[in-house]
Write a protein that holds these residues in place. Structure first.
Motif, PDB file in Angstrom:
ATOM      1  N   THR A 162       6.866   6.520  -3.084  1.00 43.40           N
ATOM      2  CA  THR A 162       7.224   7.857  -2.252  1.00 43.40           C
ATOM      3  C   THR A 162       8.920   7.472  -3.059  1.00 43.40           C
ATOM      4  O   THR A 162       9.994   7.265  -2.009  1.00 43.40           O
ATOM      5  CB  THR A 162       7.399   8.710  -0.726  1.00 43.40           C
ATOM      6  OG1 THR A 162       5.916   8.652  -0.517  1.00 43.40           O
ATOM      7  CG2 THR A 162       8.271   9.953  -0.722  1.00 43.40           C
TER       8      THR A 162
ATOM      9  N   VAL B 112       0.604   7.690  -6.401  1.00 42.82           N
ATOM     10  CA  VAL B 112      -0.223   7.000  -6.535  1.00 42.82           C
ATOM     11  C   VAL B 112      -0.271   5.693  -7.879  1.00 42.82           C
ATOM     12  O   VAL B 112      -0.389   5.991  -8.569  1.00 42.82           O
ATOM     13  CB  VAL B 112      -1.501   7.329  -5.907  1.00 42.82           C
ATOM     14  CG1 VAL B 112      -2.008   6.290  -5.830  1.00 42.82           C
ATOM     15  CG2 VAL B 112      -1.203   7.851  -5.071  1.00 42.82           C
TER      16      VAL B 112
ATOM     17  N   ARG C   1       1.148  -1.673  -0.154  1.00 43.13           N
ATOM     18  CA  ARG C   1       0.287  -0.072   0.044  1.00 43.13           C
ATOM     19  C   ARG C   1       0.851   1.199   0.191  1.00 43.13           C
ATOM     20  O   ARG C   1       0.622   2.018  -0.754  1.00 43.13           O
ATOM     21  CB  ARG C   1      -0.821   0.030   1.000  1.00 43.13           C
ATOM     22  CG  ARG C   1      -2.296  -1.011   1.429  1.00 43.13           C
ATOM     23  CD  ARG C   1      -3.071  -0.944   0.212  1.00 43.13           C
ATOM     24  NE  ARG C   1      -3.711   0.878   0.091  1.00 43.13           N
ATOM     25  CZ  ARG C   1      -4.865   1.270   0.785  1.00 43.13           C
ATOM     26  NH1 ARG C   1      -4.978   0.042   1.818  1.00 43.13           N
ATOM     27  NH2 ARG C   1      -4.830   2.108   0.821  1.00 43.13           N
ATOM     28  N   TYR C   2       1.745   1.222   0.635  1.00 40.64           N
ATOM     29  CA  TYR C   2       3.231   2.158   0.805  1.00 40.64           C
ATOM     30  C   TYR C   2       4.859   2.008   0.353  1.00 40.64           C
ATOM     31  O   TYR C   2       5.122   0.808   1.246  1.00 40.64           O
ATOM     32  CB  TYR C   2       2.904   3.101   2.026  1.00 40.64           C
ATOM     33  CG  TYR C   2       1.495   2.926   2.456  1.00 40.64           C
ATOM     34  CD1 TYR C   2       0.509   2.784   2.737  1.00 40.64           C
ATOM     35  CD2 TYR C   2       1.466   4.755   2.153  1.00 40.64           C
ATOM     36  CE1 TYR C   2      -0.665   3.114   3.232  1.00 40.64           C
ATOM     37  CE2 TYR C   2      -0.295   5.145   2.361  1.00 40.64           C
ATOM     38  CZ  TYR C   2      -1.181   4.091   3.096  1.00 40.64           C
ATOM     39  OH  TYR C   2      -2.233   4.747   4.067  1.00 40.64           O
TER      40      TYR C   2
ATOM     41  N   THR D 189      -1.391   1.764  -4.769  1.00 38.79           N
ATOM     42  CA  THR D 189       0.457   1.966  -3.766  1.00 38.79           C
ATOM     43  C   THR D 189       0.628   3.043  -3.806  1.00 38.79           C
ATOM     44  O   THR D 189       1.175   3.839  -4.527  1.00 38.79           O
ATOM     45  CB  THR D 189       1.034   0.388  -5.244  1.00 38.79           C
ATOM     46  OG1 THR D 189       0.785  -0.548  -4.865  1.00 38.79           O
ATOM     47  CG2 THR D 189       2.455   1.078  -4.187  1.00 38.79           C
ATOM     48  N   ARG D 190       1.405   4.205  -3.157  1.00 37.32           N
ATOM     49  CA  ARG D 190       1.661   5.139  -2.506  1.00 37.32           C
ATOM     50  C   ARG D 190       2.737   5.150  -2.784  1.00 37.32           C
ATOM     51  O   ARG D 190       4.186   4.728  -2.144  1.00 37.32           O
ATOM     52  CB  ARG D 190       1.224   6.064  -1.636  1.00 37.32           C
ATOM     53  CG  ARG D 190       1.622   7.473  -1.167  1.00 37.32           C
ATOM     54  CD  ARG D 190       0.764   8.034  -0.409  1.00 37.32           C
ATOM     55  NE  ARG D 190      -0.389   8.192  -0.365  1.00 37.32           N
ATOM     56  CZ  ARG D 190      -0.941   9.512  -0.986  1.00 37.32           C
ATOM     57  NH1 ARG D 190      -0.241  10.126  -1.912  1.00 37.32           N
ATOM     58  NH2 ARG D 190      -2.398   9.528  -0.997  1.00 37.32           N
TER      59      ARG D 190
END
Lengths: 115, 114
Positions: free
Chosen positions: A113, A89, A9-10, A110-111
């Motif tokens: 960074t 995302v 998810r991240y 899915t974020r």
């Protein structure tokens, strides 16, 4: 009915690292889409599969992005190497087919960074 | 290039106020039109769609949208908003006969004050 599943998810990575995202579409859906949604913008299609064949990858940055759907079910999207501007995302969607009446169902995304 | 434009980026309303969110697209051919909604912490989901026929379409939760072909517009409306309508709203276009690719607008964040 289970929805579109995505993992992780991240994800936080350093630039130049690689990353992979996984998507499991709704059972029986032949068409699978990957969208990129940058903050403040709407989703943009990266790649579309019909079963295990690519229908549209015109907006996929092929020098660093790749995707596959080998058995026509699950799909993986990879970025290698990542750049700062890849922070976004990543949404997976699926539909029964490509017809006008075929609704696209979206996963949670899915974020990513990139630092 | 084909594009979708949403006029309002951030809208703040009080409960019971009326809502209209603008959406214009740039494509001269036959299109399918959609509004999607993303509630806080949830997935994008379809609110309503237009393919053909009556240009006034009704969706879930009291939303409706009107397709005006001459204006290339598909504005979303709701007569009386509720706090639970707080969400991000996306207009999307698909060219009829296309492979399914959706082109999205940049989204409008709606905040409804109780």
């Amino acid at each position: 009915e289970a929805g579109v599943a995505q993992s992780p998810r991240y994800k936080i990575i350093e630039k130049r690292q690689s990353v992979a995202f996984w998507c499991n579409p709704i059972s029986g859906h032949a068409t699978l889409y990957w969208y990129q949604q940058i903050l403040g913008q709407g989703p943009k299609l990266l790649i579309q599969f019909q079963n295990n064949g690519v229908v549209d990858d015109s907006q996929l940055p092929k020098d660093r992005f790749s995707a596959e759907r080998l058995k026509g079910v699950d799909s993986t999207l990879k970025i290698q190497p990542a750049k700062l501007e890849d922070s976004a995302v990543y949404l997976c969607a699926s539909s029964l087919g490509q017809g006008a009446q075929d609704e696209q169902f979206f996963g949670p995304g899915t974020r990513l960074t990139v630092l | 290039a084909q594009s979708v434009s949403q006029h309002n980026h951030h809208v703040i309303l009080s409960e019971a106020a009326s809502l209209e969110l603008g959406c214009n697209y740039s494509y001269g051919g036959t299109v399918n039109l959609f509004w999607y909604v993303q509630y806080p912490g949830q997935h994008l989901q379809l609110l309503l769609k237009y393919f053909s026929g009556d240009p006034l379409v009704k969706g879930i939760k009291g939303f409706e949208a009107e397709f005006i072909k001459s204006k290339f517009s598909f504005n979303l409306r709701k007569p009386s908003v509720q706090w639970s309508d707080t969400a991000e709203y996306f207009c999307a276009v698909r060219h009829s006969g296309n492979t399914g690719k959706l082109i999205f607008g940049q989204g409008t964040t709606l905040q409804v004050k109780p």
